[in-house]
Design a protein around this motif. Structure first.
Motif, short mmCIF file in Angstrom:
data_model
loop_
_atom_site.label_atom_id
_atom_site.label_comp_id
_atom_site.label_asym_id
_atom_site.label_seq_id
_atom_site.Cartn_x
_atom_site.Cartn_y
_atom_site.Cartn_z
N GLN A 122 0.89 -1.20 -0.10
CA GLN A 122 -0.08 0.05 0.07
C GLN A 122 0.86 1.19 -0.16
O GLN A 122 1.75 1.47 0.74
CB GLN A 122 -1.06 0.03 1.28
CG GLN A 122 -1.95 -1.08 1.10
CD GLN A 122 -3.05 -0.82 2.31
OE1 GLN A 122 -2.43 -0.85 3.44
NE2 GLN A 122 -4.28 -0.65 1.96
N ASN A 144 -3.55 1.34 7.80
CA ASN A 144 -4.49 0.54 7.31
C ASN A 144 -5.03 -0.32 8.15
O ASN A 144 -4.98 -0.35 9.41
CB ASN A 144 -3.69 -0.34 6.16
CG ASN A 144 -2.65 -1.35 6.50
OD1 ASN A 144 -2.56 -1.59 7.77
ND2 ASN A 144 -1.72 -1.71 5.97
N ASP A 267 -8.84 6.00 -0.69
CA ASP A 267 -8.24 4.82 -0.38
C ASP A 267 -9.09 4.28 1.00
O ASP A 267 -8.66 4.60 2.14
CB ASP A 267 -6.74 5.08 0.38
CG ASP A 267 -5.91 5.63 -0.92
OD1 ASP A 267 -5.41 4.91 -1.76
OD2 ASP A 267 -5.70 6.82 -0.87
N GLN A 270 -7.52 2.73 4.18
CA GLN A 270 -6.64 3.64 4.98
C GLN A 270 -7.32 4.65 5.79
O GLN A 270 -8.59 5.33 5.46
CB GLN A 270 -5.61 4.60 4.12
CG GLN A 270 -4.70 3.64 3.35
CD GLN A 270 -3.99 4.25 2.38
OE1 GLN A 270 -3.55 5.61 2.40
NE2 GLN A 270 -3.05 3.59 1.47
#
Length: 319
Positions: A122, A144, A267, A270
């Protein structure tokens, strides 16, 4: 046991994992609800063989047959409707995090997925890193679902310098909490923090049982930490988006820091984690001192003391 190069056998093993998780999650939730709490008459008294609800009692409360509920608890979730899931969640008095987790597990058991994969590393977008760096007075991180610290600003690395002392990258909160002997000193509320960490990993596992990095992390922690194994077996899940973290930093001492988390747009895996201190509080003074220390210690990853030390005074001028 299927070989690593046997996608069909590996997939079968994963589906067995999902069925096991469904059975154990529903079983632990049944065990904590008594018939009296559910509004049912209690028959059998001391002769009851279960501490909580029986399967047929859950089925009655959910409005489905006991045979159907038994199949669901064994992981046979193909074609299960949302109304059935909602009925079971209500019968077991699940909170929001547990309802989401049950949905994730049952949906995962009812779909065909590829074997476990190792996702690409990531990355944090440069614009997000610039936002972190602009928050000079606020420790800030991007994490994450596994608890990996993907990015931080300078004050964040200073605050979490004991976590960054581990050479493994990316730093991982759960690995630090359960495997680093300094964790119980750094987190003054270690018992709460460790429970939250396991509950968040359990929820993440329900969202994506096919993430090999996640399963590798869980396997490592289960092998190396009896405390983690004990907490993992409880099948607790939790939403942990705001609160107060009680820390003892090796340089500036105790800090009581409210935290907030925010999803990162674009994202979905995240989150942005920020810490602040109450104005004019001892924690604000300590955070200011930490900022001064960080300003003259640019290489935060390696400059943190390895053991407890007295808070630095002003002349000597990282969750």
């Amino acid at each position: 046991m299927a070989g690593r190069n046997d996608p069909h056998g590996t997939n079968h093993d994963i589906r067995d994992d999902i069925r096991t998780q469904i059975r154990e999650f529903l079983g632990t939730r049944r065990a904590r609800v008594t018939p009296e709490q559910a509004g049912l008459p209690s028959y059998g008294g001391d002769r009851r063989r279960v501490t909580g609800l029986r399967r047929e009692e859950v089925a009655l409360l959910a409005g489905i047959s006991s045979e159907y509920y038994t199949r669901l608890e064994r992981g046979n979730a193909t074609g299960v409707s949302q109304s059935v899931i909602d009925g079971i969640a209500q019968a077991l008095q699940l909170d929001e995090a547990e309802r989401i987790h049950l949905n994730d597990l049952l949906r995962g058991a009812g779909t065909t997925r590829p074997p476990r994969r190792r996702p690409a590393q990531q990355r944090v977008r440069p614009a997000v890193q610039r936002i972190l760096d602009s928050m000079t007075d606020t420790p800030a991180f991007i994490l994450n679902g596994r608890g990996d610290i993907l990015a931080a600003n300078h004050l964040g690395r200073a605050l979490f310098s004991p976590v960054y002392a581990d050479p493994a990258r990316p730093p991982n909160n759960a690995r630090f909490i359960f495997l680093d002997p300094h964790a119980t000193e750094f987190f003054r509320d270690w018992n709460q923090v460790s429970g939250d960490a396991v509950a968040m990993l359990r929820a993440e596992a329900g969202r994506d049982l096919y993430d090999r990095r996640l399963t590798d992390l869980i396997g490592e922690l289960s092998t190396r930490s009896e405390e983690f194994r004990h907490r993992w077996a409880a099948h607790n899940v939790r939403m942990h988006t705001t609160g107060v973290k009680l820390l003892h930093h090796p340089v500036v001492g105790d800090l009581d820091l409210p935290f907030e988390t925010f999803p990162v747009g674009g994202d979905p895996s995240q989150v942005l984690l920020t810490y602040t201190a109450e104005p004019d509080s001892p924690s604000q003074d300590a955070l200011n001192l930490l900022a001064s220390w960080a300003a003259v210690n640019q290489d935060i990853d390696r400059s943190a003391p390895a053991d407890d030390s007295e808070p630095a005074d002003s002349a000597e001028t990282p969750d």
